[in-house]
Design a protein around this motif. Structure first.
Motif, PDB file in Angstrom:
ATOM      1  N   MET A   1       0.849  -1.194   0.000  1.00 31.50           N
ATOM      2  CA  MET A   1       0.000   0.000   0.000  1.00 31.50           C
ATOM      3  C   MET A   1       0.886   1.245   0.000  1.00 31.50           C
ATOM      4  O   MET A   1       1.684   1.421   0.922  1.00 31.50           O
ATOM      5  CB  MET A   1      -0.907  -0.012   1.240  1.00 31.50           C
ATOM      6  CG  MET A   1      -1.781   1.220   1.389  1.00 31.50           C
ATOM      7  SD  MET A   1      -2.980   1.053   2.730  1.00 31.50           S
ATOM      8  CE  MET A   1      -1.906   0.806   4.129  1.00 31.50           C
ATOM      9  N   GLY A  23      -4.403   3.362  -2.254  1.00 28.53           N
ATOM     10  CA  GLY A  23      -4.419   2.036  -2.844  1.00 28.53           C
ATOM     11  C   GLY A  23      -4.466   0.919  -1.824  1.00 28.53           C
ATOM     12  O   GLY A  23      -3.745  -0.076  -1.931  1.00 28.53           O
ATOM     13  N   LYS A  26      -7.562  -5.053  -0.299  1.00 27.85           N
ATOM     14  CA  LYS A  26      -8.772  -5.587   0.308  1.00 27.85           C
ATOM     15  C   LYS A  26      -8.414  -6.526   1.452  1.00 27.85           C
ATOM     16  O   LYS A  26      -7.389  -7.199   1.426  1.00 27.85           O
ATOM     17  CB  LYS A  26      -9.608  -6.324  -0.746  1.00 27.85           C
ATOM     18  CG  LYS A  26     -10.138  -5.422  -1.847  1.00 27.85           C
ATOM     19  CD  LYS A  26     -10.983  -6.212  -2.840  1.00 27.85           C
ATOM     20  CE  LYS A  26     -11.528  -5.294  -3.934  1.00 27.85           C
ATOM     21  NZ  LYS A  26     -12.362  -6.045  -4.922  1.00 27.85           N
ATOM     22  N   GLY A  45     -11.500   9.162   6.014  1.00 28.66           N
ATOM     23  CA  GLY A  45     -11.590   7.731   5.806  1.00 28.66           C
ATOM     24  C   GLY A  45     -12.013   6.982   7.050  1.00 28.66           C
ATOM     25  O   GLY A  45     -12.331   7.572   8.094  1.00 28.66           O
ATOM     26  N   HIS A  76      -9.103  -1.340   5.417  1.00 35.06           N
ATOM     27  CA  HIS A  76      -9.446   0.009   4.970  1.00 35.06           C
ATOM     28  C   HIS A  76     -10.702  -0.059   4.100  1.00 35.06           C
ATOM     29  O   HIS A  76     -10.610  -0.100   2.872  1.00 35.06           O
ATOM     30  CB  HIS A  76      -8.275   0.613   4.196  1.00 35.06           C
ATOM     31  CG  HIS A  76      -6.998   0.656   4.977  1.00 35.06           C
ATOM     32  ND1 HIS A  76      -6.585   1.768   5.681  1.00 35.06           N
ATOM     33  CD2 HIS A  76      -6.040  -0.289   5.190  1.00 35.06           C
ATOM     34  CE1 HIS A  76      -5.429   1.514   6.276  1.00 35.06           C
ATOM     35  NE2 HIS A  76      -5.084   0.267   5.991  1.00 35.06           N
ATOM     36  N   CYS A  78     -12.920   2.051   3.213  1.00 38.12           N
ATOM     37  CA  CYS A  78     -13.224   3.178   2.324  1.00 38.12           C
ATOM     38  C   CYS A  78     -12.088   3.493   1.364  1.00 38.12           C
ATOM     39  O   CYS A  78     -12.115   4.510   0.674  1.00 38.12           O
ATOM     40  CB  CYS A  78     -13.543   4.421   3.153  1.00 38.12           C
ATOM     41  SG  CYS A  78     -15.041   4.268   4.133  1.00 38.12           S
ATOM     42  N   GLY A  79     -11.069   2.647   1.334  1.00 38.47           N
ATOM     43  CA  GLY A  79      -9.942   2.914   0.447  1.00 38.47           C
ATOM     44  C   GLY A  79      -8.920   3.826   1.094  1.00 38.47           C
ATOM     45  O   GLY A  79      -8.397   3.512   2.166  1.00 38.47           O
ATOM     46  N   ASP A  80      -8.639   4.975   0.477  1.00 37.78           N
ATOM     47  CA  ASP A  80      -7.583   5.867   0.947  1.00 37.78           C
ATOM     48  C   ASP A  80      -7.925   6.466   2.304  1.00 37.78           C
ATOM     49  O   ASP A  80      -9.087   6.785   2.592  1.00 37.78           O
ATOM     50  CB  ASP A  80      -7.360   7.002  -0.058  1.00 37.78           C
ATOM     51  CG  ASP A  80      -6.895   6.478  -1.412  1.00 37.78           C
ATOM     52  OD1 ASP A  80      -6.668   5.253  -1.510  1.00 37.78           O
ATOM     53  OD2 ASP A  80      -6.773   7.276  -2.342  1.00 37.78           O
TER      54      ASP A  80
END
Length: 271
Positions: A1, A23, A26, A45, A76, A78-80
């Motif tokens: 990441m 990035g 998952k 986030g 994570h 929500c992503g970033d």
């Protein structure tokens, strides 16, 4: 990441950084032990943590207290994510917690005052604040966080008698009055107090922070030197502990409304 880290302050006892994670993969990261004591304040986030096998949610209204040696995993959803990180040495944690570095278990939630102090810290870190000011502000934010877990221990180092508090303030003013640039840590060591308690007592007794009082002294010294005709602004900035000449110029202009050259003319003998 991919992780982008901007470090604002790094001393033997304190690190302050802005961290941006992009990035995010998952699922959960592999389990790993925490290698530092850290305070993580999510600004954007959501992060899910699995700490010693127990799940918790980290969001902008909470603070993650990273305890040294605890096994942790993160996801994570929500992503970033964007967060502020404060890392403290074991002696610094002990100073904040009444001499014992053991951090009590529990969750910490962000109060409006803490949220504002956090944002002001970042604002000052991104502008002209020096290490002295950032150390004072970072220590104060860390103390606010830890006081939710152990209020009595965080308050335990406060000198009880008015005479003791006044003497501590006078000793601190005398040390600052030497004109020698000092870090907050070395100043606290010189007067026999932890940085957190020194900052708190000084602010309570004088109505201003150590950083502001130090700046008043530096401003007074700068005006005196300019009145005497000082023209080497780089030397003046160095002697008074400013980061550079532009920092000195900005501070003088902000405080007085005039740049150094104009002040020299105003304060100098009549031509």
């Amino acid at each position: 990441m991919p992780v982008e880290r901007q470090t604002f302050l790094r001393t033997d006892d304190i690190l302050l950084a802005d961290v941006r994670c992009g990035g995010a993969p998952k699922g959960w990261t592999p389990p790993r032990p925490a290698t530092v004591f850290g305070l993580v304040m999510v600004r954007r986030g959501l992060v899910r943590g699995r700490i010693q096998g127990v799940e918790q949610l980290l969001d902008p209204a909470s603070v993650y207290v990273e305890r040294l040696g605890s096994e942790q995993q993160f996801a994570h959803p929500c992503g970033d994510d964007v967060y502020t990180e404060i890392v403290l040495s074991e002696p610094q944690v002990a100073d904040l917690l009444g001499g014992d570095p053991t951090v009590p278990e529990g969750l910490v939630f962000t109060t409006p005052r803490l949220a504002l102090a956090h944002r002001l810290l970042l604002t000052r870190a991104r502008t002209e604040a020096d290490a002295f000011e950032l150390t004072e502000r970072t220590t104060a934010v860390a103390a606010r966080i830890l006081s939710q877990l152990a209020p009595a221990r965080v308050a335990s180092g406060h000198p009880r008698s008015a005479r003791t508090r006044r003497r501590l303030v006078d000793d601190t003013r005398a040390a600052l009055g030497t004109g020698v640039p000092q870090s907050l840590t070395s100043l606290a060591r010189a007067v026999g107090c932890s940085p957190h308690h020194l900052s708190r007592v000084f602010s309570t007794e004088t109505g201003t922070t150590l950083t502001r009082y130090r700046n008043r002294l530096r401003l007074a010294h700068a005006l005196e030197r300019l009145a005497e005709g000082e023209r080497d602004l780089a030397l003046l900035a160095h002697d008074l502990g400013f980061s550079d000449q532009s920092h000195l110029t900005h501070t003088l202009r902000h405080a007085t409304g005039h740049p150094p050259g104009h002040l020299r003319t105003l304060l100098g003998p009549p031509s």
